[in-house]
Design a protein around this motif. Sequence first.
Motif, PDB file in Angstrom:
ATOM      1  N   SER A 252     -75.037 -90.124   7.566  1.00  0.00           N
ATOM      2  CA  SER A 252     -74.098 -89.446   8.458  1.00  0.00           C
ATOM      3  C   SER A 252     -73.089 -88.664   7.631  1.00  0.00           C
ATOM      4  N   GLU A 253     -72.676 -87.530   8.171  1.00  0.00           N
ATOM      5  CA  GLU A 253     -71.654 -86.721   7.510  1.00  0.00           C
ATOM      6  C   GLU A 253     -70.816 -86.005   8.564  1.00  0.00           C
ATOM      7  N   VAL A 254     -69.650 -85.546   8.143  1.00  0.00           N
ATOM      8  CA  VAL A 254     -68.727 -84.850   9.033  1.00  0.00           C
ATOM      9  C   VAL A 254     -68.408 -83.477   8.458  1.00  0.00           C
ATOM     10  N   ALA A 255     -68.219 -82.512   9.341  1.00  0.00           N
ATOM     11  CA  ALA A 255     -67.843 -81.161   8.910  1.00  0.00           C
ATOM     12  C   ALA A 255     -67.010 -80.520  10.012  1.00  0.00           C
ATOM     13  N   ASP A 256     -66.193 -79.555   9.618  1.00  0.00           N
ATOM     14  CA  ASP A 256     -65.384 -78.859  10.611  1.00  0.00           C
ATOM     15  C   ASP A 256     -65.568 -77.353  10.493  1.00  0.00           C
TER      16      ASP A 256
ATOM     17  N   THR B 244     -64.361 -70.256   8.030  1.00  0.00           N
ATOM     18  CA  THR B 244     -65.590 -69.754   8.646  1.00  0.00           C
ATOM     19  C   THR B 244     -65.507 -68.242   8.811  1.00  0.00           C
ATOM     20  N   ASP B 245     -66.593 -67.549   8.516  1.00  0.00           N
ATOM     21  CA  ASP B 245     -66.627 -66.105   8.725  1.00  0.00           C
ATOM     22  C   ASP B 245     -66.415 -65.794  10.205  1.00  0.00           C
ATOM     23  N   ASP B 246     -65.747 -64.681  10.482  1.00  0.00           N
ATOM     24  CA  ASP B 246     -65.312 -64.370  11.845  1.00  0.00           C
ATOM     25  C   ASP B 246     -66.445 -64.375  12.869  1.00  0.00           C
TER      26      ASP B 246
ATOM     27  N   THR C  61     -73.995 -77.681  12.554  1.00  0.00           N
ATOM     28  CA  THR C  61     -74.958 -77.254  11.534  1.00  0.00           C
ATOM     29  C   THR C  61     -74.474 -77.633  10.139  1.00  0.00           C
ATOM     30  N   ARG C  62     -73.193 -77.445   9.901  1.00  0.00           N
ATOM     31  CA  ARG C  62     -72.637 -77.800   8.592  1.00  0.00           C
ATOM     32  C   ARG C  62     -72.740 -79.303   8.335  1.00  0.00           C
TER      33      ARG C  62
ATOM     34  N   GLU D  85     -72.353 -73.858   4.867  1.00  0.00           N
ATOM     35  CA  GLU D  85     -71.022 -74.385   4.564  1.00  0.00           C
ATOM     36  C   GLU D  85     -70.140 -73.359   3.862  1.00  0.00           C
ATOM     37  N   MET D  86     -70.738 -72.285   3.396  1.00  0.00           N
ATOM     38  CA  MET D  86     -70.011 -71.294   2.615  1.00  0.00           C
ATOM     39  C   MET D  86     -69.301 -70.284   3.520  1.00  0.00           C
ATOM     40  N   THR D  87     -68.290 -69.636   2.978  1.00  0.00           N
ATOM     41  CA  THR D  87     -67.583 -68.571   3.682  1.00  0.00           C
ATOM     42  C   THR D  87     -67.110 -67.533   2.668  1.00  0.00           C
ATOM     43  N   LYS D  88     -66.960 -66.314   3.136  1.00  0.00           N
ATOM     44  CA  LYS D  88     -66.461 -65.250   2.271  1.00  0.00           C
ATOM     45  C   LYS D  88     -64.934 -65.267   2.191  1.00  0.00           C
TER      46      LYS D  88
END
Length: 254
Positions: free
Chosen positions: A109-113, A119-121, A133-134, A153-156
């Motif tokens: 199990s994992e958590v992400a926000d 997050t990209d627009d 998804t993350r 998980e990546m963002t610009k």
Amino acid sequence: MTKDEDMLFDTIELETPSNTDTSVVDIIDGGAPSITDPEWNDYVMSLFTKKEMYDGNPLVAGLRRVAELVLGTIVYSGPTQVFPPQRDDHHGRATVVFTVEFENGMKFSEVADCWEGNTDDMFCAYAIATASTRAEGRALRKALRIRAVAAEEMTKKDTAKIVRDLSAQKDTSDGGYDDSSRMSDAQYNFIDVKCRQLGINGAILFKTIFSVDNNRKISKKVASDIIDRLNEYQRDKSTIPEEVLGYVEEWRNQ
């Protein structure tokens, strides 16, 4: 060999040494390193196809395939806890706990926000789905024990700078954020998606219902109120005023 010579061997019994294992043994050498070997990460990363990678990071779809290839069939995969954006959270933060369980009983199990700062627009309007998804990607890479980060998980954006800027705006008197600051891109994108879904002209909605000019500075608080109203319209489409109907692309520039 004569018949008499052949008969000589009929009375001979070949003996097998007592310490010899005569059972049938399957020998399978997959050539894969142990999961605790230093080479494990490189081995797993070599299993991804080019289409399953983005800027050197595995996509979640690829993580699913490789996880089943290496660890076995996935029997359960889904969110176990979902925390949607709250009304008083003008940054639209959604948090999801995701669990992946394999046929052999292993469970991860994992958590992400997801929020406008990390997050990209174009994905901010889908905060819960993006967070899910993350979180799935984090659970799968934990299961695979790889050092890579999932591409989703990546963002610009420079998240660290955004957090510093938000901290600088923090009101030291009550610990709150400045709601009078300009509507964020994430809020605009969310409003645009809702207007498209409901067939609403955003410019008319702003001017007629909220008496604000969409070309001028709109506060985050007003944008939040507009989002609440759009959610009400979505729950009961019969409440949508006729004068705001008719979605128009680029309504923000009207």
